[in-house]
Design a protein around this motif. Structure first.
Motif, PDB file in Angstrom:
ATOM      1  N   GLY A 171       0.869  -1.161   0.000  1.00  0.00           N
ATOM      2  CA  GLY A 171       0.000   0.000   0.000  1.00  0.00           C
ATOM      3  C   GLY A 171       0.908   1.213   0.000  1.00  0.00           C
ATOM      4  N   VAL A 172       0.591   2.220  -0.824  1.00  0.00           N
ATOM      5  CA  VAL A 172       1.472   3.391  -0.952  1.00  0.00           C
ATOM      6  C   VAL A 172       0.659   4.638  -0.593  1.00  0.00           C
ATOM      7  N   ILE A 173       1.295   5.537   0.148  1.00  0.00           N
ATOM      8  CA  ILE A 173       0.568   6.737   0.607  1.00  0.00           C
ATOM      9  C   ILE A 173       1.125   8.011  -0.036  1.00  0.00           C
ATOM     10  N   ALA A 174       0.344   9.069   0.062  1.00  0.00           N
ATOM     11  CA  ALA A 174       0.852  10.406  -0.265  1.00  0.00           C
ATOM     12  C   ALA A 174       0.200  11.383   0.699  1.00  0.00           C
ATOM     13  N   GLY A 175       0.849  12.517   0.910  1.00  0.00           N
ATOM     14  CA  GLY A 175       0.288  13.520   1.820  1.00  0.00           C
ATOM     15  C   GLY A 175       1.299  14.601   2.113  1.00  0.00           C
ATOM     16  N   GLU A 176       1.029  15.330   3.202  1.00  0.00           N
ATOM     17  CA  GLU A 176       1.917  16.441   3.578  1.00  0.00           C
ATOM     18  C   GLU A 176       2.653  16.120   4.859  1.00  0.00           C
ATOM     19  N   PHE A 177       3.940  16.416   4.883  1.00  0.00           N
ATOM     20  CA  PHE A 177       4.701  16.219   6.121  1.00  0.00           C
ATOM     21  C   PHE A 177       4.271  17.266   7.150  1.00  0.00           C
ATOM     22  N   ILE A 178       3.872  16.811   8.340  1.00  0.00           N
ATOM     23  CA  ILE A 178       3.528  17.770   9.393  1.00  0.00           C
ATOM     24  C   ILE A 178       4.597  17.772  10.488  1.00  0.00           C
ATOM     25  N   GLU A 179       5.424  16.728  10.492  1.00  0.00           N
ATOM     26  CA  GLU A 179       6.626  16.692  11.330  1.00  0.00           C
ATOM     27  C   GLU A 179       7.669  15.991  10.471  1.00  0.00           C
ATOM     28  N   ASP A 180       8.918  15.936  10.965  1.00  0.00           N
ATOM     29  CA  ASP A 180       9.994  15.311  10.179  1.00  0.00           C
ATOM     30  C   ASP A 180       9.631  13.923   9.671  1.00  0.00           C
ATOM     31  N   ASN A 181       9.001  13.141  10.542  1.00  0.00           N
ATOM     32  CA  ASN A 181       8.739  11.741  10.208  1.00  0.00           C
ATOM     33  C   ASN A 181       7.254  11.424  10.092  1.00  0.00           C
ATOM     34  N   LEU A 182       6.460  12.460   9.970  1.00  0.00           N
ATOM     35  CA  LEU A 182       5.020  12.239  10.057  1.00  0.00           C
ATOM     36  C   LEU A 182       4.275  12.939   8.917  1.00  0.00           C
ATOM     37  N   VAL A 183       3.433  12.141   8.235  1.00  0.00           N
ATOM     38  CA  VAL A 183       2.704  12.662   7.078  1.00  0.00           C
ATOM     39  C   VAL A 183       1.210  12.638   7.375  1.00  0.00           C
ATOM     40  N   ARG A 184       0.523  13.724   7.060  1.00  0.00           N
ATOM     41  CA  ARG A 184      -0.943  13.684   7.079  1.00  0.00           C
ATOM     42  C   ARG A 184      -1.358  13.130   5.715  1.00  0.00           C
ATOM     43  N   VAL A 185      -1.980  11.956   5.715  1.00  0.00           N
ATOM     44  CA  VAL A 185      -2.228  11.236   4.457  1.00  0.00           C
ATOM     45  C   VAL A 185      -3.435  11.819   3.729  1.00  0.00           C
ATOM     46  N   ASN A 186      -3.284  12.061   2.423  1.00  0.00           N
ATOM     47  CA  ASN A 186      -4.463  12.462   1.646  1.00  0.00           C
ATOM     48  C   ASN A 186      -4.737  11.519   0.478  1.00  0.00           C
ATOM     49  N   ASN A 187      -3.841  10.558   0.271  1.00  0.00           N
ATOM     50  CA  ASN A 187      -4.121   9.561  -0.761  1.00  0.00           C
ATOM     51  C   ASN A 187      -3.427   8.258  -0.382  1.00  0.00           C
ATOM     52  N   MET A 188      -4.037   7.163  -0.688  1.00  0.00           N
ATOM     53  CA  MET A 188      -3.379   5.871  -0.528  1.00  0.00           C
ATOM     54  C   MET A 188      -3.926   4.877  -1.541  1.00  0.00           C
ATOM     55  N   VAL A 189      -3.021   4.069  -2.075  1.00  0.00           N
ATOM     56  CA  VAL A 189      -3.379   3.147  -3.157  1.00  0.00           C
ATOM     57  C   VAL A 189      -2.762   1.784  -2.832  1.00  0.00           C
ATOM     58  N   GLU A 190      -3.548   0.728  -3.012  1.00  0.00           N
ATOM     59  CA  GLU A 190      -3.033  -0.609  -2.760  1.00  0.00           C
ATOM     60  C   GLU A 190      -2.256  -1.124  -3.979  1.00  0.00           C
ATOM     61  N   LYS A 191      -1.011  -1.424  -3.747  1.00  0.00           N
ATOM     62  CA  LYS A 191      -0.131  -2.054  -4.748  1.00  0.00           C
ATOM     63  C   LYS A 191      -0.201  -1.421  -6.146  1.00  0.00           C
TER      64      LYS A 191
END
Ligand code: G1P
Length: 271
Positions: A171-191
């Motif tokens: 599963g692959v995600i996309a989004g905006e980094f809100i901290e160095d290691n943390l993303v607020r996810v706005n999209n995710m797609v399976e494989k």
């Protein structure tokens, strides 16, 4: 506080045939410990005490493993071998185990839904035991995530960067980094195929889920591979800004593949 950890463990483990003909893949050992025990220890290290294991046909060895083996324990009592069981005895003293069965192989989302009646209306963790994680600074991946949950109170998935050509395994995600290691996810797609992947940030087998995921899963249509995907259900939460993706500290081995399994074996042996 999160108290329960669900382990989907109904899959066939076809990549390890013939080893998995009669032995659940979750019981394959890295050195002397079955994969699933590593997962349970990780959950326990994050102060989770109720393990919910979603099993299937032919998986009874799992229940026997997290139980007392009277004959064996009687035999080795007082011998030099007794210490081999110390860790698992201690762990069993701290945790409770519940089992339910997934009778049809309808995907990870469906497996998680099978645990609803045990998890109930509370946030919970999910560990996929074939993603074996090791921490480097004393805090397990799941413990890192439960700490984050205390602050953000929403679903969280663990991610790592993978080579672009491997996006079709995750599963692959996309989004905006809100901290160095943390993303607020706005999209995710399976494989997704590499050319369609929204990033190279792949979900690995550690999740914290809020209980509204169950209602969403009930409405989730079969997706990739004709299976009910947790990634698709999480996308519904992500659309409301309620999913974070966390780049964890530590190492992860894909023990669902022979290569990853060998790599993990060598790593833990050298350690
Ligand atoms: C599952 C999930 C996938 C995730 C992966 C992590 O896939 O569906 O989103 O990236 O676990 O290991 P599986 O490996 O079970 O096919």
């Amino acid at each position: 506080m999160i108290k329960k950890c669900l382990f989907p463990a109904a899959g066939y483990g076809t990549r390890f045939l013939p080893a998995t003909k009669a032995i659940p893949k979750e019981m394959l050992p890295i050195l002397t410990k079955p994969l699933l025990q590593y997962g349970v220890e990780e959950a326990e290290s994050a102060s989770l005490e109720h393990m919910v294991i979603v099993t299937g046909r032919g998986k009874r060895a799992i229940e026997d493993h997290f139980d007392i083996s009277y004959e064996l324990e009687h035999q080795i009592k007082g011998s030099s071998k007794e210490h081999y069981l110390t860790d698992i005895r201690e762990m069993m003293g701290k945790c409770t185990f519940s089992y339910t069965r997934q009778t049809q192989m309808k995907g990870l989302g469906h497996a998680i839904l099978c645990g609803e009646h045990i998890v109930g209306d509370e946030p919970f963790a999910v560990i996929l035991a074939d993603d074996l994680c090791d921490n480097e600074d004393g805090k397990s991946v799941l413990a890192q995530m439960t700490t984050l949950y205390e602050k953000y109170q929403c679903s969280i998935v663990a991610i790592e960067e993978v080579p672009q050509e491997d996006t079709n395994k995750y599963g692959v995600i996309a989004g905006e980094f809100i901290e160095d290691n943390l993303v607020r996810v706005n999209n995710m797609v399976e494989k997704p195929a590499p050319q369609d992947a929204p990033s190279n940030l792949a979900i690995i087998g550690r999740y914290i889920l809020t209980p509204d995921i169950f209602e969403i899963l009930k409405d989730t249509k079969p997706g990739k591979g004709g299976e009910i995907q947790i990634t698709d259900a999480l996308l519904e939460q992500a659309k409301q800004g309620k999913v974070l993706a966390y780049k964890f500290r530590g190492k992860r081995f894909d023990c669902g593949s022979v290569d990853g399994f060998v790599e993990a074996t060598n790593y833990f042996y050298n350690k």
